[in-house]
Design a protein around this motif. Structure first.
Motif, PDB file in Angstrom:
ATOM      1  N   GLU A 276      62.056  77.331 -10.997  1.00 29.74           N
ATOM      2  CA  GLU A 276      62.561  75.987 -10.698  1.00 29.74           C
ATOM      3  C   GLU A 276      64.066  75.946 -10.916  1.00 29.74           C
ATOM      4  O   GLU A 276      64.588  76.474 -11.909  1.00 29.74           O
ATOM      5  CB  GLU A 276      61.880  74.951 -11.583  1.00 29.74           C
ATOM      6  CG  GLU A 276      62.355  73.536 -11.308  1.00 29.74           C
ATOM      7  CD  GLU A 276      61.676  72.511 -12.209  1.00 29.74           C
ATOM      8  OE1 GLU A 276      61.801  71.314 -11.951  1.00 29.74           O
ATOM      9  OE2 GLU A 276      61.040  72.947 -13.190  1.00 29.74           O
ATOM     10  N   SER A 277      64.733  75.321  -9.971  1.00 28.99           N
ATOM     11  CA  SER A 277      66.167  75.083 -10.125  1.00 28.99           C
ATOM     12  C   SER A 277      66.343  73.811 -10.957  1.00 28.99           C
ATOM     13  O   SER A 277      65.974  72.715 -10.516  1.00 28.99           O
ATOM     14  CB  SER A 277      66.825  74.925  -8.749  1.00 28.99           C
ATOM     15  OG  SER A 277      68.136  74.426  -8.909  1.00 28.99           O
ATOM     16  N   LYS A 278      66.871  73.977 -12.156  1.00 29.16           N
ATOM     17  CA  LYS A 278      67.077  72.815 -13.016  1.00 29.16           C
ATOM     18  C   LYS A 278      68.140  71.867 -12.440  1.00 29.16           C
ATOM     19  O   LYS A 278      68.114  70.659 -12.706  1.00 29.16           O
ATOM     20  CB  LYS A 278      67.512  73.270 -14.420  1.00 29.16           C
ATOM     21  CG  LYS A 278      66.520  74.201 -15.095  1.00 29.16           C
ATOM     22  CD  LYS A 278      65.162  73.533 -15.296  1.00 29.16           C
ATOM     23  CE  LYS A 278      64.202  74.451 -16.026  1.00 29.16           C
ATOM     24  NZ  LYS A 278      62.871  73.839 -16.204  1.00 29.16           N
ATOM     25  N   TYR A 279      69.030  72.432 -11.641  1.00 28.16           N
ATOM     26  CA  TYR A 279      70.121  71.631 -11.088  1.00 28.16           C
ATOM     27  C   TYR A 279      69.627  70.736  -9.958  1.00 28.16           C
ATOM     28  O   TYR A 279      69.935  69.549  -9.905  1.00 28.16           O
ATOM     29  CB  TYR A 279      71.227  72.571 -10.619  1.00 28.16           C
ATOM     30  CG  TYR A 279      72.423  71.878 -10.023  1.00 28.16           C
ATOM     31  CD1 TYR A 279      73.189  70.984 -10.781  1.00 28.16           C
ATOM     32  CD2 TYR A 279      72.801  72.120  -8.699  1.00 28.16           C
ATOM     33  CE1 TYR A 279      74.291  70.347 -10.221  1.00 28.16           C
ATOM     34  CE2 TYR A 279      73.902  71.489  -8.145  1.00 28.16           C
ATOM     35  CZ  TYR A 279      74.636  70.603  -8.918  1.00 28.16           C
ATOM     36  OH  TYR A 279      75.718  69.970  -8.371  1.00 28.16           O
ATOM     37  N   THR A 280      68.865  71.299  -9.036  1.00 24.70           N
ATOM     38  CA  THR A 280      68.410  70.512  -7.881  1.00 24.70           C
ATOM     39  C   THR A 280      67.033  69.892  -8.101  1.00 24.70           C
ATOM     40  O   THR A 280      66.653  68.943  -7.404  1.00 24.70           O
ATOM     41  CB  THR A 280      68.335  71.399  -6.631  1.00 24.70           C
ATOM     42  OG1 THR A 280      67.358  72.427  -6.837  1.00 24.70           O
ATOM     43  CG2 THR A 280      69.690  72.019  -6.324  1.00 24.70           C
ATOM     44  N   GLY A 281      66.266  70.456  -9.044  1.00 24.63           N
ATOM     45  CA  GLY A 281      64.909  69.976  -9.245  1.00 24.63           C
ATOM     46  C   GLY A 281      63.928  70.543  -8.241  1.00 24.63           C
ATOM     47  O   GLY A 281      62.768  70.123  -8.177  1.00 24.63           O
ATOM     48  N   TRP A 282      64.412  71.462  -7.401  1.00 24.37           N
ATOM     49  CA  TRP A 282      63.551  72.063  -6.403  1.00 24.37           C
ATOM     50  C   TRP A 282      62.955  73.370  -6.940  1.00 24.37           C
ATOM     51  O   TRP A 282      63.474  73.995  -7.877  1.00 24.37           O
ATOM     52  CB  TRP A 282      64.326  72.346  -5.107  1.00 24.37           C
ATOM     53  CG  TRP A 282      64.821  71.086  -4.447  1.00 24.37           C
ATOM     54  CD1 TRP A 282      64.359  69.827  -4.635  1.00 24.37           C
ATOM     55  CD2 TRP A 282      65.890  70.998  -3.511  1.00 24.37           C
ATOM     56  NE1 TRP A 282      65.039  68.925  -3.873  1.00 24.37           N
ATOM     57  CE2 TRP A 282      66.005  69.626  -3.147  1.00 24.37           C
ATOM     58  CE3 TRP A 282      66.750  71.907  -2.911  1.00 24.37           C
ATOM     59  CZ2 TRP A 282      66.948  69.164  -2.240  1.00 24.37           C
ATOM     60  CZ3 TRP A 282      67.672  71.443  -2.002  1.00 24.37           C
ATOM     61  CH2 TRP A 282      67.775  70.082  -1.668  1.00 24.37           C
ATOM     62  N   GLN A 283      61.863  73.784  -6.284  1.00 20.18           N
ATOM     63  CA  GLN A 283      61.165  74.997  -6.698  1.00 20.18           C
ATOM     64  C   GLN A 283      61.414  76.100  -5.666  1.00 20.18           C
ATOM     65  O   GLN A 283      61.462  75.833  -4.470  1.00 20.18           O
ATOM     66  CB  GLN A 283      59.656  74.750  -6.803  1.00 20.18           C
ATOM     67  CG  GLN A 283      59.295  73.634  -7.786  1.00 20.18           C
ATOM     68  CD  GLN A 283      57.820  73.285  -7.725  1.00 20.18           C
ATOM     69  OE1 GLN A 283      57.015  74.076  -7.274  1.00 20.18           O
ATOM     70  NE2 GLN A 283      57.490  72.090  -8.179  1.00 20.18           N
ATOM     71  N   VAL A 284      61.557  77.305  -6.185  1.00 21.21           N
ATOM     72  CA  VAL A 284      61.700  78.476  -5.319  1.00 21.21           C
ATOM     73  C   VAL A 284      60.498  79.384  -5.566  1.00 21.21           C
ATOM     74  O   VAL A 284      60.243  79.791  -6.703  1.00 21.21           O
ATOM     75  CB  VAL A 284      63.013  79.226  -5.593  1.00 21.21           C
ATOM     76  CG1 VAL A 284      63.079  80.498  -4.745  1.00 21.21           C
ATOM     77  CG2 VAL A 284      64.204  78.317  -5.304  1.00 21.21           C
ATOM     78  N   VAL A 285      59.772  79.647  -4.511  1.00 22.15           N
ATOM     79  CA  VAL A 285      58.554  80.459  -4.596  1.00 22.15           C
ATOM     80  C   VAL A 285      58.729  81.689  -3.720  1.00 22.15           C
ATOM     81  O   VAL A 285      59.132  81.580  -2.560  1.00 22.15           O
ATOM     82  CB  VAL A 285      57.312  79.657  -4.141  1.00 22.15           C
ATOM     83  CG1 VAL A 285      56.074  80.558  -4.130  1.00 22.15           C
ATOM     84  CG2 VAL A 285      57.095  78.469  -5.054  1.00 22.15           C
ATOM     85  N   SER A 286      58.432  82.849  -4.298  1.00 22.31           N
ATOM     86  CA  SER A 286      58.461  84.104  -3.538  1.00 22.31           C
ATOM     87  C   SER A 286      57.057  84.698  -3.548  1.00 22.31           C
ATOM     88  O   SER A 286      56.426  84.806  -4.604  1.00 22.31           O
ATOM     89  CB  SER A 286      59.447  85.096  -4.155  1.00 22.31           C
ATOM     90  OG  SER A 286      60.761  84.547  -4.150  1.00 22.31           O
ATOM     91  N   VAL A 287      56.584  85.052  -2.375  1.00 22.89           N
ATOM     92  CA  VAL A 287      55.236  85.604  -2.243  1.00 22.89           C
ATOM     93  C   VAL A 287      55.340  86.963  -1.575  1.00 22.89           C
ATOM     94  O   VAL A 287      56.047  87.124  -0.576  1.00 22.89           O
ATOM     95  CB  VAL A 287      54.314  84.688  -1.403  1.00 22.89           C
ATOM     96  CG1 VAL A 287      52.903  85.268  -1.326  1.00 22.89           C
ATOM     97  CG2 VAL A 287      54.281  83.294  -2.004  1.00 22.89           C
ATOM     98  N   ILE A 288      54.626  87.943  -2.140  1.00 19.65           N
ATOM     99  CA  ILE A 288      54.595  89.277  -1.549  1.00 19.65           C
ATOM    100  C   ILE A 288      53.185  89.831  -1.679  1.00 19.65           C
ATOM    101  O   ILE A 288      52.521  89.660  -2.713  1.00 19.65           O
ATOM    102  CB  ILE A 288      55.617  90.226  -2.227  1.00 19.65           C
ATOM    103  CG1 ILE A 288      55.600  91.587  -1.525  1.00 19.65           C
ATOM    104  CG2 ILE A 288      55.331  90.372  -3.710  1.00 19.65           C
ATOM    105  CD1 ILE A 288      56.738  92.505  -1.970  1.00 19.65           C
ATOM    106  N   ALA A 289      52.708  90.436  -0.620  1.00 17.06           N
ATOM    107  CA  ALA A 289      51.369  91.043  -0.634  1.00 17.06           C
ATOM    108  C   ALA A 289      51.351  92.204  -1.623  1.00 17.06           C
ATOM    109  O   ALA A 289      52.331  92.960  -1.735  1.00 17.06           O
ATOM    110  CB  ALA A 289      50.987  91.524   0.765  1.00 17.06           C
ATOM    111  N   GLU A 290      50.232  92.307  -2.374  1.00 16.94           N
ATOM    112  CA  GLU A 290      50.111  93.394  -3.348  1.00 16.94           C
ATOM    113  C   GLU A 290      50.237  94.752  -2.676  1.00 16.94           C
ATOM    114  O   GLU A 290      50.845  95.679  -3.231  1.00 16.94           O
ATOM    115  CB  GLU A 290      48.771  93.298  -4.085  1.00 16.94           C
ATOM    116  CG  GLU A 290      48.719  92.175  -5.116  1.00 16.94           C
ATOM    117  CD  GLU A 290      47.463  92.258  -5.963  1.00 16.94           C
ATOM    118  OE1 GLU A 290      46.571  93.064  -5.641  1.00 16.94           O
ATOM    119  OE2 GLU A 290      47.381  91.523  -6.957  1.00 16.94           O
ATOM    120  N   ASP A 291      49.666  94.882  -1.480  1.00 16.35           N
ATOM    121  CA  ASP A 291      49.760  96.164  -0.778  1.00 16.35           C
ATOM    122  C   ASP A 291      51.205  96.511  -0.462  1.00 16.35           C
ATOM    123  O   ASP A 291      51.590  97.687  -0.478  1.00 16.35           O
ATOM    124  CB  ASP A 291      48.951  96.110   0.520  1.00 16.35           C
ATOM    125  CG  ASP A 291      47.455  96.045   0.260  1.00 16.35           C
ATOM    126  OD1 ASP A 291      47.048  96.410  -0.866  1.00 16.35           O
ATOM    127  OD2 ASP A 291      46.709  95.639   1.161  1.00 16.35           O
TER     128      ASP A 291
END
Length: 596
Positions: A276-291
């Protein structure tokens, strides 16, 4: 349950080597599993750093943009323009003032557009007179637009001059239709007095955030999403997701110290990194396949697994070959021993090795040669003894018996007018002829029964018919064969030993029945009987009492065993004072060729 010590040598060796191989492979797997887990944690930590870098870039980007919204507070011209009371200006001067203010403001806006080429539009709203200063790529403004109806309006007022980051929303001021934008807004105040005079809003297209994400270099195919305060996607490398409400599994994680978890994303097992960006209040999500994340280690894992499989196969094959090298000669030796146990003394072991098993095999071959020689010698001696005892048995009808018999016949002829002389002489002659066949071992059952009838007939004369003889023979077996002199010793003992009491109602029964797999003779008397110790001695051939023909009985037992084996023989049952029952069991022999 089979005990380990009862297993074959081959199984013991296979189990031993197999256990060692599996143990080594198991330890290898454990160490490799620990290494893999450590590698995976490092890879996830590396991905977390990428996600954190995206957050840092996002905050730096909007921090610069936020500073732009604060210019009207410190810029004297901008501050005067937004705070000006246009209602107090005469109509003659208003057009001129508007032209100057709009011109100056647009120059300011254009400079900002030249610096920030990713902007969609800039608005400055004046509270008192409702004047709007704007610049953007779509000039047309919807006249129905009401600033106070915006969802973010109250947030900006409440922030009291602090920047407010507004997630993805429609730019409702545009005509004929709005466009999705991301905005930074701030309440504008009059310099020195801090009176609320207006609001500045800077809008940008969401796809412009792509340059923030791409500034972070990564070797992985990471899927990034920026999610606003309303859980809607501001940015995604999948453009179809922008503006959509995000899956609840990807947000509101509480952002613990772990900062990742395993999820199923678009049908794939994936690792989700969130921050979470404490400054903007927005969330950053990164997704990567296990393979994708673990593709290198998966290749190594597959290689290790194949190596383990090959090692196990080689180990088990080696175990089988080594076990077989021990087991095969031992099994051959064991098979030969079993054949020898069953009587096959030609079961030699072929083994020319010079190891311990080879020496053992050679010793075994020498041993069975000696055993075969000893058995042959013992068989010859037994045969000679049998012939001698048979001759002795036949000679038991001695001259004294003949003398007594002839004496009885003489007195019968004198006292009874010679009525039974012919019958008695016929019986005697038949007996003598039967005994003369010394070279014949097997005779028909009919011949043996006729001999016994003649023998008993003469004994009844001697004992003045003190006993009755009952013969019950199945007629089907008269032509079957049996060993010669099989019944005579038992008949002799029954008459000479069993019928010696004062009872005048003695009887002797001779019965023969054809069974399924044998012929069974029974010699039964109601004489004085025999005690169990004497029976035991008779069966062993150790009884010394002269009135008992123990030698003859032992001879019968040995001859039955010699010719027919242990499945046939004699059983003696007797009760003192009540009588004796002899059971003789022999095989069914329809022709002497069967026996030979």
């Amino acid at each position: 349950m089979i005990r380990y010590k009862d297993l074959s040598i081959r199984k013991k060796l296979v189990y031993l080597y197999g256990t060692l191989v599996i143990l080594l492979v198991g330890l290898n797997f454990i160490f490799f599993h620990i290494a893999i887990n450590s590698y995976k944690e490092n890879m996830i930590a590396s991905t977390k750093l990428v996600n954190d870098q995206v957050i840092n870039n996002l905050e730096a980007f909007f921090s610069n943009l936020s500073k732009t919204t604060n210019i009207p507070y410190y810029d004297y011209n901008r501050n005067n323009t937004i705070a000006k009371k246009y209602n107090g200006i005469s109509s003659n001067q208003l057009d001129k003032v508007n032209e100057l203010d709009y011109s100056d403001t647009y120059d300011f806006f254009n400079k900002l557009f030249s610096i920030y080429n990713y902007l969609e539009s800039i608005y400055m709203y004046q509270f008192d007179d409702g004047v709007v200063f704007r610049e953007g790529y779509n000039y047309y403004k919807d006249s129905r637009y009401m600033l106070e109806e915006e969802e973010w309006y109250d947030k900006v007022i409440t922030a009291n001059g602090e920047e407010v980051f507004i997630g993805i929303h429609e730019n409702e001021q545009l005509y004929p239709e709005g466009a999705p934008v991301v905005s930074v807004a701030r309440l504008l105040k009059k310099t020195y007095t801090n009176d609320h005079v207006g609001i500045i809003v800077i809008n940008m297209y969401p796809d412009k955030l792509d340059q923030i994400v791409k500034q972070v270099n990564t070797a992985f195919n990471l899927h990034h999403m920026i999610i606003d305060e309303n859980n809607r996607v501001i940015y995604s490398d999948n453009e179809n997701l922008i503006g959509e409400a995000v899956d609840h599994n990807l947000v509101n994680k509480g952002y613990s110290s772990v900062n990742y978890e395993k999820v199923n994303y678009q049908g794939e097992d994936s690792i989700l990194i969130y921050g979470e960006s404490k400054y903007t209040g927005w969330q950053v999500v990164s997704v990567i396949a296990e393979d994708e994340l673990f593709k290198d280690i998966n290749s190594v894992l597959l290689l290790i697994l194949w190596v383990d499989v090959i090692l196990v196969a080689i180990g088990m094959l080696s175990a089988l070959l080594i076990a077989q090298s021990f087991y095969s000669p031992i099994k051959t030796l064991d098979t030969s021993m079993r054949l020898v146990e069953e009587g096959d003394f030609k079961a030699f072991v072929e083994n020319d090795s010079q190891d311990e098993i080879g020496h053992l095999s050679q010793t075994f071959n020498h041993m069975i040669q000696q055993v075969e020689s000893l058995i042959e010698q013992r068989t010859n001696e037994a045969e000679e003894k049998r012939v001698a005892e048979l001759n002795a048995l036949q000679s038991q009808i001695n001259p004294h018996f003949m003398y007594n018999t002839l004496n009885v016949i003489k007195w019968m002829a004198k006292m009874q007018g010679a009525e039974n002389i012919t019958q008695s002489l016929d019986q005697f002659i038949h007996l003598l002829n039967f005994c003369a066949k010394t070279k014949v071992e097997f005779i028909t059952i009919g011949e043996e029964i006729r001999f016994i009838e003649s023998y008993v007939g003469l004994l009844r004369l001697r004992y003045y018919n003190r006993f009755d003889i009952i013969v019950d023979i199945d007629e089907k077996i008269y032509d079957y064969y049996m060993i010669k002199f099989l019944l005579q010793p038992f008949v002799e003992n029954a008459i000479f030993h069993g019928l010696t009491g004062s009872n005048n109602n003695y009887y002797l029964k001779i019965i023969a029945d054809l069974m399924e797999d044998a012929i069974v003779f029974k010699v039964i008397d109601n004489g004085i009987g025999i005690d169990e110790y004497t029976v035991e001695d008779i069966m062993k051939g150790e009884h010394k009492q002269k009135s008992m023909n123990a030698i003859g009985i032992r001879n019968v037992l040995d001859r039955i065993k010699l010719h027919h084996g242990d499945n046939y023989g004699v059983k003696i049952e007797s009760i003192l004072g009540e009588g004796t029952a002899i059971t003789i069991r022999i095989p069914i022999i329809k022709n002497v060729v069967d026996e030979e």
